[in-house]
Design an enzyme around this catalytic site. Structure first.
Site, PDB file in Angstrom:
ATOM      1  N   CYS A 113       7.442  -1.640 -11.567  1.00 14.33           N
ATOM      2  CA  CYS A 113       7.804  -1.544 -12.983  1.00 14.33           C
ATOM      3  C   CYS A 113       8.759  -0.369 -13.220  1.00 14.33           C
ATOM      4  CB  CYS A 113       6.564  -1.476 -13.860  1.00 14.33           C
ATOM      5  SG  CYS A 113       6.910  -1.882 -15.598  1.00 14.33           S
ATOM      6  N   HIS A 170       3.573  -5.847 -12.330  1.00 15.93           N
ATOM      7  CA  HIS A 170       2.521  -4.914 -11.904  1.00 15.93           C
ATOM      8  C   HIS A 170       1.585  -5.580 -10.894  1.00 15.93           C
ATOM      9  CE1 HIS A 170       2.966  -1.271 -14.417  1.00 15.93           C
ATOM     10  NE2 HIS A 170       3.581  -2.097 -15.252  1.00 15.93           N
ATOM     11  N   GLU A 216      -0.319  -4.277  -8.742  1.00 15.89           N
ATOM     12  CA  GLU A 216      -1.589  -3.568  -8.556  1.00 15.89           C
ATOM     13  C   GLU A 216      -2.702  -4.146  -9.437  1.00 15.89           C
ATOM     14  OE1 GLU A 216       0.133  -1.452 -12.124  1.00 15.89           O
ATOM     15  OE2 GLU A 216       0.880  -2.465 -10.316  1.00 15.89           O
TER      16      GLU A 216
END
Length: 228
Positions: free
Chosen positions: A110, A212, A214
């Site tokens: 990001c 994102h 994660e």
């Protein structure tokens, strides 16, 4: 076990003389651990100190966060520009340039992809909606782990081993890549044409993604690319 340096995020503390906490959201640590990677956190510090540390690392992770100061790419602030941190900008731009120049494997998430782009001379859209990107919800309202819009791969890359040609991502950003930095090539684009992933040509792994991963366990394989 390979050792990954992770640039830190921060939050402001209203007590303790209004100082900042430099740390990291645990989702990144969980994603790295899932891929068998050790990590060390890298808060802002003098370049001389970083130059002592970075040669001992096997990779670098640039996480998400606030906006990059448009002064870093020669623009005046847009009315919708968010909070900027000169200290964090200087730190992460140094890290990105070091990784690019020294061949250190790096993954940007990001804000991280935006830092990578600016570090190599690229520019950003300061607010996508205000600057004409209204067909795709880039700042999605649904919380994690919900998925948002589709992206389409437009070049062969390590992403090709992990995802089909078209796949869905989450999307929590209001800025995006405009002019690409030196040597960066687009790997994936959103339906409105916004570049969602880039890599540096000729580099072992200098990869940035606008979403994102994660927050999506099915995307944690992206962090495994830092294993080489």
């Amino acid at each position: 076990m390979r050792l990954i340096g992770v640039a830190t995020q921060y939050r402001q503390n209203e007590g303790l003389m209004n100082r900042r906490f430099w740390g990291l959201l645990e989702f990144y640590l969980e994603a790295l651990a899932s891929q068998g990677l050790a990590h060390v956190l890298l808060p802002p510090q003098a370049p001389e100190a970083l130059e002592r540390i970075l040669p001992h690392l096997d990779g670098l992770l640039l996480p998400g966060g606030g906006d990059v100061d448009p002064a870093r790419y020669g623009e005046e602030p847009h009315p919708r520009l968010g909070e900027v941190s000169p200290e964090r900008d200087a730190h992460e731009l140094f890290l990105a340039r070091y990784a690019a120049e020294q061949g250190l494997p790096a993954l940007g998430v990001c804000r991280g992809i935006q830092v990578m782009n600016v570090a190599l001379g690229g520019t950003l859209y300061q607010d996508l909606e205000a600057q004409g990107f209204t067909e795709v919800q880039h700042s999605q309202k649904s919380p994690a782990p919900a998925l948002g819009h589709r992206v389409r791969q437009v070049a062969s890359s390590p992403l090709s081993r992990l995802f089909p040609e078209t796949f869905r991502v989450n999307s929590y950003h209001h800025q995006g890549l405009k002019a690409l930095g030196r040597g960066l090539k687009p790997l994936a684009v959103a339906p409105d044409g916004l570049v969602e992933a880039v890599a540096l040509e000729g580099h072992p792994l200098f990869l940035g993604v606008q979403w994102h991963p994660e927050l999506l366990q099915e995307h944690w394989g992206l962090f495994g690319l830092l294993k080489g």
